[in-house]
Write a protein that holds these residues in place. Sequence first.
Motif, PDB file in Angstrom:
ATOM      1  N   ASN A 158       0.855  -1.228   0.101  1.00  0.00           N
ATOM      2  CA  ASN A 158      -0.078   0.085   0.004  1.00  0.00           C
ATOM      3  C   ASN A 158       0.870   1.323  -0.046  1.00  0.00           C
ATOM      4  N   ILE A 159       0.471   2.418  -0.602  1.00  0.00           N
ATOM      5  CA  ILE A 159       0.917   3.536  -0.518  1.00  0.00           C
ATOM      6  C   ILE A 159      -0.342   4.420   0.432  1.00  0.00           C
ATOM      7  N   TYR A 160       0.443   5.043   1.466  1.00  0.00           N
ATOM      8  CA  TYR A 160      -0.690   5.951   2.196  1.00  0.00           C
ATOM      9  C   TYR A 160       0.259   7.022   2.797  1.00  0.00           C
ATOM     10  N   ASN A 161      -0.654   7.910   3.581  1.00  0.00           N
ATOM     11  CA  ASN A 161       0.079   9.167   3.997  1.00  0.00           C
ATOM     12  C   ASN A 161       1.093   8.824   4.936  1.00  0.00           C
ATOM     13  N   ILE A 162       2.284   9.326   4.723  1.00  0.00           N
ATOM     14  CA  ILE A 162       3.384   9.348   5.854  1.00  0.00           C
ATOM     15  C   ILE A 162       2.885  10.014   6.934  1.00  0.00           C
TER      16      ILE A 162
ATOM     17  N   ARG B 119      -9.006  11.272   4.729  1.00  0.00           N
ATOM     18  CA  ARG B 119      -8.038  10.534   3.415  1.00  0.00           C
ATOM     19  C   ARG B 119      -8.261   9.174   3.509  1.00  0.00           C
ATOM     20  N   LEU B 120      -7.714   8.309   4.514  1.00  0.00           N
ATOM     21  CA  LEU B 120      -7.670   6.834   4.269  1.00  0.00           C
ATOM     22  C   LEU B 120      -7.460   6.303   5.810  1.00  0.00           C
ATOM     23  N   LEU B 121      -7.722   5.003   5.608  1.00  0.00           N
ATOM     24  CA  LEU B 121      -7.434   4.127   6.589  1.00  0.00           C
ATOM     25  C   LEU B 121      -6.417   3.184   6.464  1.00  0.00           C
ATOM     26  N   SER B 122      -5.462   3.277   7.055  1.00  0.00           N
ATOM     27  CA  SER B 122      -4.205   2.557   6.821  1.00  0.00           C
ATOM     28  C   SER B 122      -3.780   1.905   7.937  1.00  0.00           C
TER      29      SER B 122
END
Lengths: 422, 157
Positions: free
Chosen positions: B75-79, B151-154
């Motif tokens: 996965n690519i997700y917010n750092i 944004r997203l759930l990582s």
Amino acid sequence: MRNQSPVSWPAEDFSRVPFAAYCDPAIYEEEQERIFRGPTWNYLALEAELPQTGDFLTTKVGDTPVLVNRDADGNLHAFVNRCMHRGMLLCRERQGNTPNFICPYHQWTYDLQGQLRAVPFPRGVNGEGGLPDDFDRNNIKLHALQVESFKGVIFGTFSDHAEPLIDYLGPEVIYEIERLFHKPIHILGHQRQRIFGNWKLYNDNVRDPNHGGLLHMFHATFGLYRLSQKGGAKLDARGRHNITWNSLGTDDEKTTIEGYEGTKKVYKPKFSLNDMSMLQNRTEHPDDVTLVILSVFPNVVFQQISNSLCTRQIRSSGCDKMELYWTYFGYEDDDADMTQHRLDQANLVGPGGLISMEDGEAVELVQAAIQREKDKHAIVEIGGKGEIKTQKSLVTEVPIRGFYSYYCELMGFPVGTDAAAE
Amino acid sequence: MISADVRDAIHDLMADYCHYIDDDRLEDWLDFFTEDCVYKILSRENVENDLPLELLSCRNKNMLRDRILSLREANIYNIHFDKHILGAVRILAEENGAYRVQANYTVYQSNQDGVSELFNVGTYRDLIVFADGKPLFKEKIAIADTFGIPRLLSTPI
């Protein structure tokens, strides 16, 4: 057409998209009128969410709050969710069942067809106050949208000049909606994702089959979607809608390895999951299509990824924000095991999706990078330039050009006027 | 009456769970779960409407392992950095050596510019069992009030 456009569309084939279109608040304001309240059909909800008389839900068309409900005759209605009196949000609940709508502010009461039925103290008190003599309740109705349902999918339009829904969708989209809703559905639930980017960036994303096999490494690694597989992008006659599709397991290792050569982390042949059940595709259709991402202009995406089915509604919220509202469903005749399988596969998409979590991030990072690049343009040439037409490969972004051809038509932007793209 | 030792062990598990996520020790964090564990993040909206859809769900430890593997490898997700703030831990009931536990949580995320934002607030509703004297999550269920996911759930909640 206008004399002076706030943005430049230097390429007549829409192979350049001005970044200003994603950043300019004035353009965003115009989009609300010309796109969302223009002659388009906007996705509102699924009929399965409103099975009974009196059922209602609240949604958005662009950023306009909209109330959708079913009356005693079973007819569907959609109204701007605003009391005609002083503009209060009429219905505050996300969903429910009610015999009428009563504004919380001054108790003005509307029936399920949007007709004003009652105002408290209409004659005032002791002959003082109250409504004037010429006030006619019958003249006051909620601001209605025209509503049509196709195969249980509810669309609405603000415009009297919209084409009939069937014509707006066109045969290619109708085929896919009939395929996806070929039997009664039941709702599994909702997800919401707040994306910090322009609503069109998400429309671009779903019209870009090329990124699916590159950004989404989970996809490529486990073979759910690789650019080397059989697939493509079907466009409607106007190019405004898009159907990205592919078939699992149609790629060979040599083409895949060659294609992904030089990419980092994307395709890892040796990588496998401890629990592979989530990746299982249970055939539900006579065809071999295992992924369909159907994007209907301007605000909805219909998804089949293996057995994960949902709609994704795009709700704009200013030029640099949007909400993505996901509605997952299965079929009424699913047994408990199939329902569990669909719930498992819901992990593939949504804000926490193993495949799709990246999209929100990609949209935000584009929005962040283009803020001071309003006179520059995105390059949209993969899949070729010129004619906007159906694509027989996944290595394409032509559907983005289709989206902007219709977008510019509605916005009245002149095209091909600038000397050259940089 | 729940013994002080059991109570302490449950409190330690709840605290360690949060700190291991915040310290990015996700592979070690897996050791807090039984093999037949259930890990879910639920939207309060769906819970209240009796709809079964989860925001994220793992029905066994292998699926949870795959989540972490995917985060690390695919996965690519917010750092970002996570920071959990755990509310008071309530032990609601004991059922055959398993403990129903509830606690509110807040998760802040901080980005690379050092800007922190509230990411999620909600309630854990857990089932904790003991194996060889060690407490483990048989169920870890986060019910998110913040079901509009920014944004997203990582990384796990």
